[in-house]
Design a protein around this motif. Structure first.
Motif, short mmCIF file in Angstrom:
data_model
loop_
_atom_site.label_atom_id
_atom_site.label_comp_id
_atom_site.label_asym_id
_atom_site.label_seq_id
_atom_site.Cartn_x
_atom_site.Cartn_y
_atom_site.Cartn_z
N ARG A 49 57.01 7.40 21.15
CA ARG A 49 56.25 8.61 21.45
C ARG A 49 54.97 8.35 22.24
O ARG A 49 54.45 9.27 22.90
CB ARG A 49 55.90 9.35 20.16
CG ARG A 49 57.09 10.03 19.49
CD ARG A 49 57.57 11.25 20.26
NE ARG A 49 56.48 12.23 20.46
CZ ARG A 49 56.17 13.17 19.58
NH1 ARG A 49 56.85 13.26 18.44
NH2 ARG A 49 55.19 14.02 19.82
N LEU A 50 54.45 7.14 22.16
CA LEU A 50 53.16 6.87 22.78
C LEU A 50 53.32 6.35 24.21
O LEU A 50 54.25 5.60 24.51
CB LEU A 50 52.37 5.84 21.97
CG LEU A 50 51.99 6.23 20.54
CD1 LEU A 50 51.08 5.19 19.94
CD2 LEU A 50 51.33 7.60 20.48
N ALA A 51 52.38 6.74 25.06
CA ALA A 51 52.36 6.24 26.43
C ALA A 51 51.50 4.98 26.56
O ALA A 51 51.64 4.23 27.52
CB ALA A 51 51.83 7.32 27.37
N ILE A 52 50.59 4.76 25.60
CA ILE A 52 49.74 3.57 25.64
C ILE A 52 50.50 2.37 25.05
O ILE A 52 51.55 2.52 24.43
CB ILE A 52 48.42 3.79 24.87
CG1 ILE A 52 48.70 4.10 23.38
CG2 ILE A 52 47.60 4.89 25.51
CD1 ILE A 52 47.44 4.19 22.53
N ALA A 53 49.94 1.19 25.26
CA ALA A 53 50.56 -0.03 24.73
C ALA A 53 50.54 -0.01 23.21
O ALA A 53 49.53 0.34 22.60
CB ALA A 53 49.81 -1.25 25.24
N ALA B 203 48.71 7.97 15.10
CA ALA B 203 48.91 7.27 16.37
C ALA B 203 48.64 8.18 17.56
O ALA B 203 47.98 7.79 18.53
CB ALA B 203 50.33 6.72 16.43
N LEU B 204 49.12 9.41 17.49
CA LEU B 204 48.88 10.36 18.58
C LEU B 204 47.40 10.71 18.68
O LEU B 204 46.86 10.88 19.78
CB LEU B 204 49.72 11.62 18.39
CG LEU B 204 51.23 11.46 18.62
CD1 LEU B 204 51.98 12.71 18.18
CD2 LEU B 204 51.53 11.14 20.09
N GLU C 134 45.15 1.11 23.71
CA GLU C 134 46.12 0.24 23.04
C GLU C 134 46.04 0.49 21.55
O GLU C 134 44.96 0.78 21.01
CB GLU C 134 45.79 -1.22 23.35
CG GLU C 134 46.65 -2.26 22.65
CD GLU C 134 46.15 -3.67 22.94
OE1 GLU C 134 46.55 -4.23 23.97
OE2 GLU C 134 45.33 -4.19 22.15
N LEU C 135 47.19 0.37 20.88
CA LEU C 135 47.24 0.55 19.43
C LEU C 135 48.05 -0.57 18.80
O LEU C 135 49.21 -0.78 19.17
CB LEU C 135 47.87 1.90 19.07
CG LEU C 135 48.04 2.19 17.57
CD1 LEU C 135 46.69 2.27 16.87
CD2 LEU C 135 48.84 3.47 17.36
N SER D 285 61.02 -3.07 16.07
CA SER D 285 59.90 -2.21 16.45
C SER D 285 59.99 -1.69 17.88
O SER D 285 59.38 -0.68 18.23
CB SER D 285 58.58 -2.97 16.29
OG SER D 285 58.49 -4.02 17.25
N GLY D 286 60.73 -2.43 18.71
CA GLY D 286 60.78 -2.10 20.13
C GLY D 286 59.55 -2.57 20.88
O GLY D 286 59.38 -2.25 22.06
N CYS D 287 58.68 -3.32 20.23
CA CYS D 287 57.44 -3.81 20.85
C CYS D 287 57.62 -5.24 21.34
O CYS D 287 57.99 -6.12 20.56
CB CYS D 287 56.29 -3.78 19.85
SG CYS D 287 55.88 -2.15 19.21
#
Length: 325
Positions: A190-194, A153-154, A163-164, A214-216
């Motif tokens: 950890r990610l700054a992107i969507a 992911a990183l 976006e991921l 998931s927090g999404c």
């Protein structure tokens, strides 16, 4: 944000058209365009993503983002640049396909063992397309475990993706339930992107659990929306505090089945026609007893004309009863 998933052999241009007509979907991702070492001719892009000829949107006006699958960064970049020239809305990259024929050639989920290769592909594609066009990616949690999920992911983020989407299963999990939504949460943190969660969302209750685990907030819907074509609308109603969540009434779905069949007969090869209708009816059986009856009838029909006659009769019966909303 509600996205329509790419699913080879299922969610193609015909079903994208139907499901976006029903409503609630913000964006679609096409089934993958396989890149194997050369620049593909335009006809291949247009065959898989015919929406490219119409502003890269479905008839309902929903954007469609073409997806590329391959392992050669330079070749992926060349094909991404050609998609941009054809008017693509953006470019998506497949790091999740579990098919053996794809993985044997180092594509799809096989790349989850090589975060550095994923990064090289994303970076090359990002350089190849105009800055205004988004580059996104879809991955699974890993090959046979999720040990490298955060590394992957990183790598995608640091290489320039916007976006991921994370399918919350490994390649080894295939499509077997459950989806491990809670394993998406550390990536999103950890990610700054969507980050978009995907996997095993069949109804509004699943969506609520997926979002919580998931927090999404953003979700990608696949087989769930094929089986429950009003799912995106139901989720929007729920999010707005409105009643709803039940599948579309069968009588409202029948005209869409008729449109689907008509478009299948126009756009796909003859040998695929009846199978595609049976495939959709098979998934619809999860929610509609009428779909079970329809499936039992259609699977006995061998001629296209017989299926067309059945579809017209079914639509006519619904219309005559005044049941179409």
């Amino acid at each position: 944000m509600l996205l329509l998933a790419p699913m080879e052999g299922l969610l193609d241009c015909v079903l994208r058209d139907v499901l976006t007509r029903i409503g609630g979907v913000d964006r679609c991702v096409s089934e993958f365009i396989r890149v194997t070492g050369h620049l593909l001719p335009d006809r291949v892009f247009l065959r898989i993503v015919p929406e490219l000829a119409h502003g890269c949107r479905t008839a309902a006006g929903v954007p469609v983002r073409p997806q590329l699958l391959g392992s050669d960064a330079a070749c992926m970049a060349d094909n991404a640049a050609r998609l941009a020239a054809l008017g693509a809305e953006g470019v998506d990259l497949n790091f999740g396909c579990p098919a053996k024929v794809v993985n044997r050639h180092g594509g799809g989920a096989a790349l989850l063992r090589e975060p550095e290769t994923m990064a090289a592909i994303v970076a090359a594609v990002r350089r190849a397309v105009p800055a205004r066009l988004p580059v996104s990616a879809k991955m699974r949690l890993g090959w046979d475990d999720a040990v490298l999920a955060l590394d992957c992911a990183l790598a995608v983020q640091e290489a320039g993706a916007d976006e991921l989407v994370v399918h919350a299963r490994t390649k080894a999990d295939g499509y077997r339930p459950p989806a491990y939504w809670e394993q998406v949460a550390p990536l999103r943190e950890r990610l700054a992107i969507a980050v978009v969660a995907n996997g095993e969302v069949w109804n509004v209750q699943d969506a609520q659990r997926c979002r919580a685990a998931s927090g999404c907030a953003a979700l990608m819907l696949g087989r769930g929306i094929v089986a429950h074509p009003g799912l995106a609308l139901a989720l929007r109603a729920h999010d707005a505090g409105l009643p709803g969540g039940e599948p579309l009434p069968w009588e409202r779905l029948v005209p869409h089945l008729q449109h689907f069949w008509e478009q299948v007969c126009v756009q796909l090869e003859p040998g695929q026609h009846a199978g595609r209708l049976k495939q959709w009816l098979n998934l619809l059986r999860r929610h509609y007893p009428q779909a079970q009856q329809a499936f039992d009838t259609v699977r006995l029909l061998t001629r296209q004309q017989d299926v067309s006659d059945w579809v017209r009769r079914t639509a006519g019966d619904v219309s005559e009863l005044g049941l179409v909303a």
